[in-house]
Design a protein around this motif. Sequence first.
Motif, PDB file in Angstrom:
ATOM      1  N   GLN A  77       0.818  -1.209   0.000  1.00 49.38           N
ATOM      2  CA  GLN A  77       0.000   0.000   0.000  1.00 49.38           C
ATOM      3  C   GLN A  77       0.856   1.265   0.000  1.00 49.38           C
ATOM      4  OE1 GLN A  77      -3.330   0.330  -0.283  1.00 49.38           O
ATOM      5  NE2 GLN A  77      -3.407  -1.857  -0.628  1.00 49.38           N
ATOM      6  N   LEU A  78       1.960   1.247   0.730  1.00 50.12           N
ATOM      7  CA  LEU A  78       2.850   2.417   0.759  1.00 50.12           C
ATOM      8  C   LEU A  78       3.457   2.693  -0.617  1.00 50.12           C
ATOM      9  CD1 LEU A  78       4.677   1.826   4.153  1.00 50.12           C
ATOM     10  CD2 LEU A  78       3.135   3.718   3.617  1.00 50.12           C
ATOM     11  N   LEU A  79       3.645   1.651  -1.397  1.00 50.36           N
ATOM     12  CA  LEU A  79       4.223   1.811  -2.730  1.00 50.36           C
ATOM     13  C   LEU A  79       3.187   2.186  -3.783  1.00 50.36           C
ATOM     14  CD1 LEU A  79       6.695  -1.184  -2.668  1.00 50.36           C
ATOM     15  CD2 LEU A  79       7.259   1.247  -2.525  1.00 50.36           C
ATOM     16  N   ASN A  80       1.914   2.138  -3.418  1.00 53.82           N
ATOM     17  CA  ASN A  80       0.835   2.470  -4.347  1.00 53.82           C
ATOM     18  C   ASN A  80       0.538   3.972  -4.260  1.00 53.82           C
ATOM     19  OD1 ASN A  80      -1.499   2.787  -5.804  1.00 53.82           O
ATOM     20  ND2 ASN A  80      -2.630   1.177  -4.755  1.00 53.82           N
ATOM     21  N   PRO A  81       0.842   4.742  -5.301  1.00 53.54           N
ATOM     22  CA  PRO A  81       0.639   6.200  -5.235  1.00 53.54           C
ATOM     23  C   PRO A  81      -0.835   6.614  -5.210  1.00 53.54           C
ATOM     24  CG  PRO A  81       1.317   5.539  -7.435  1.00 53.54           C
ATOM     25  CD  PRO A  81       1.388   4.308  -6.576  1.00 53.54           C
ATOM     26  N   ASN A  82      -1.739   5.719  -5.562  1.00 59.52           N
ATOM     27  CA  ASN A  82      -3.158   6.064  -5.594  1.00 59.52           C
ATOM     28  C   ASN A  82      -3.840   6.002  -4.229  1.00 59.52           C
ATOM     29  OD1 ASN A  82      -3.083   6.424  -8.387  1.00 59.52           O
ATOM     30  ND2 ASN A  82      -3.382   4.241  -8.732  1.00 59.52           N
ATOM     31  N   SER A  83      -3.185   5.439  -3.243  1.00 59.20           N
ATOM     32  CA  SER A  83      -3.814   5.290  -1.935  1.00 59.20           C
ATOM     33  C   SER A  83      -3.078   6.071  -0.842  1.00 59.20           C
ATOM     34  CB  SER A  83      -3.882   3.810  -1.564  1.00 59.20           C
ATOM     35  OG  SER A  83      -2.585   3.274  -1.507  1.00 59.20           O
ATOM     36  N   GLU A  84      -2.521   7.180  -1.223  1.00 60.39           N
ATOM     37  CA  GLU A  84      -1.624   7.921  -0.329  1.00 60.39           C
ATOM     38  C   GLU A  84      -2.274   8.396   0.970  1.00 60.39           C
ATOM     39  OE1 GLU A  84       1.210  11.809  -0.447  1.00 60.39           O
ATOM     40  OE2 GLU A  84       0.774  10.792  -2.305  1.00 60.39           O
ATOM     41  N   LEU A  85      -3.413   9.071   0.906  1.00 57.17           N
ATOM     42  CA  LEU A  85      -4.009   9.659   2.105  1.00 57.17           C
ATOM     43  C   LEU A  85      -4.444   8.606   3.107  1.00 57.17           C
ATOM     44  CD1 LEU A  85      -4.872  12.227   3.544  1.00 57.17           C
ATOM     45  CD2 LEU A  85      -7.048  12.083   2.351  1.00 57.17           C
ATOM     46  N   LEU A  86      -5.156   7.601   2.649  1.00 56.18           N
ATOM     47  CA  LEU A  86      -5.634   6.552   3.535  1.00 56.18           C
ATOM     48  C   LEU A  86      -4.480   5.756   4.126  1.00 56.18           C
ATOM     49  CD1 LEU A  86      -8.114   5.206   4.724  1.00 56.18           C
ATOM     50  CD2 LEU A  86      -8.163   3.704   2.740  1.00 56.18           C
ATOM     51  N   VAL A  87      -3.464   5.498   3.331  1.00 59.62           N
ATOM     52  CA  VAL A  87      -2.313   4.738   3.805  1.00 59.62           C
ATOM     53  C   VAL A  87      -1.549   5.513   4.871  1.00 59.62           C
ATOM     54  CG1 VAL A  87      -0.080   3.783   3.115  1.00 59.62           C
ATOM     55  CG2 VAL A  87      -2.087   3.396   1.715  1.00 59.62           C
ATOM     56  N   LYS A  88      -1.427   6.808   4.721  1.00 60.28           N
ATOM     57  CA  LYS A  88      -0.715   7.607   5.728  1.00 60.28           C
ATOM     58  C   LYS A  88      -1.438   7.553   7.071  1.00 60.28           C
ATOM     59  CE  LYS A  88       2.608   8.828   3.129  1.00 60.28           C
ATOM     60  NZ  LYS A  88       3.918   8.221   3.300  1.00 60.28           N
ATOM     61  N   LEU A  89      -2.762   7.601   7.051  1.00 56.49           N
ATOM     62  CA  LEU A  89      -3.536   7.487   8.286  1.00 56.49           C
ATOM     63  C   LEU A  89      -3.341   6.097   8.893  1.00 56.49           C
ATOM     64  CD1 LEU A  89      -5.576   8.596  10.293  1.00 56.49           C
ATOM     65  CD2 LEU A  89      -7.382   7.827   8.760  1.00 56.49           C
ATOM     66  N   PHE A  90      -3.443   5.075   8.074  1.00 59.09           N
ATOM     67  CA  PHE A  90      -3.233   3.705   8.525  1.00 59.09           C
ATOM     68  C   PHE A  90      -1.816   3.526   9.065  1.00 59.09           C
ATOM     69  CE2 PHE A  90      -2.307  -0.825   7.470  1.00 59.09           C
ATOM     70  CZ  PHE A  90      -3.171  -1.386   8.381  1.00 59.09           C
ATOM     71  N   TYR A  91      -0.838   4.126   8.405  1.00 61.16           N
ATOM     72  CA  TYR A  91       0.564   4.060   8.830  1.00 61.16           C
ATOM     73  C   TYR A  91       0.731   4.627  10.241  1.00 61.16           C
ATOM     74  CZ  TYR A  91       5.496   5.367   9.061  1.00 61.16           C
ATOM     75  OH  TYR A  91       6.785   5.534   9.464  1.00 61.16           O
ATOM     76  N   ILE A  92       0.105   5.765  10.508  1.00 60.08           N
ATOM     77  CA  ILE A  92       0.207   6.396  11.829  1.00 60.08           C
ATOM     78  C   ILE A  92      -0.408   5.504  12.900  1.00 60.08           C
ATOM     79  CG2 ILE A  92      -0.591   8.348  13.219  1.00 60.08           C
ATOM     80  CD1 ILE A  92      -0.333  10.036  10.609  1.00 60.08           C
ATOM     81  N   ILE A  93      -1.551   4.910  12.602  1.00 56.84           N
ATOM     82  CA  ILE A  93      -2.215   4.027  13.569  1.00 56.84           C
ATOM     83  C   ILE A  93      -1.361   2.788  13.837  1.00 56.84           C
ATOM     84  CG2 ILE A  93      -4.227   2.531  13.909  1.00 56.84           C
ATOM     85  CD1 ILE A  93      -5.812   4.685  12.286  1.00 56.84           C
ATOM     86  N   ILE A  94      -0.849   2.180  12.791  1.00 57.97           N
ATOM     87  CA  ILE A  94      -0.008   0.988  12.948  1.00 57.97           C
ATOM     88  C   ILE A  94       1.271   1.322  13.703  1.00 57.97           C
ATOM     89  CG2 ILE A  94       1.365  -0.743  11.700  1.00 57.97           C
ATOM     90  CD1 ILE A  94      -1.600  -1.302  11.689  1.00 57.97           C
ATOM     91  N   LEU A  95       1.888   2.444  13.398  1.00 63.57           N
ATOM     92  CA  LEU A  95       3.111   2.858  14.076  1.00 63.57           C
ATOM     93  C   LEU A  95       2.872   2.998  15.575  1.00 63.57           C
ATOM     94  CD1 LEU A  95       6.061   3.804  13.923  1.00 63.57           C
ATOM     95  CD2 LEU A  95       5.195   6.107  13.510  1.00 63.57           C
TER      96      LEU A  95
END
Length: 72
Positions: free
Chosen positions: A40-58
């Motif tokens: 998902q991080l490598l997919n440029p089309n899902s940037e906003l949702l992935v960043k939110l998910f990234y923060i939660i997972i972190l």
Amino acid sequence: MAYRQKDYTYNPNLNSDENLLLDKLFKLKLSHMAEELERQLLNPNSELLVKLFYIIILSTVNICLSIIIMHK
């Protein structure tokens, strides 16, 4: 079937913080989650949702690792 822990191979297309989080997920034996997050991080089309998910997972991974370290 026995579980075999995989090692994370750093991806040069991700920044160091993202690679570090993925490595922590592998160490917590969450390799499938790490692989999906990396995809998902490598997919440029899902940037906003992935960043939110990234923060939660972190946050979750850091809390889990803190608890594990405290109980050692």
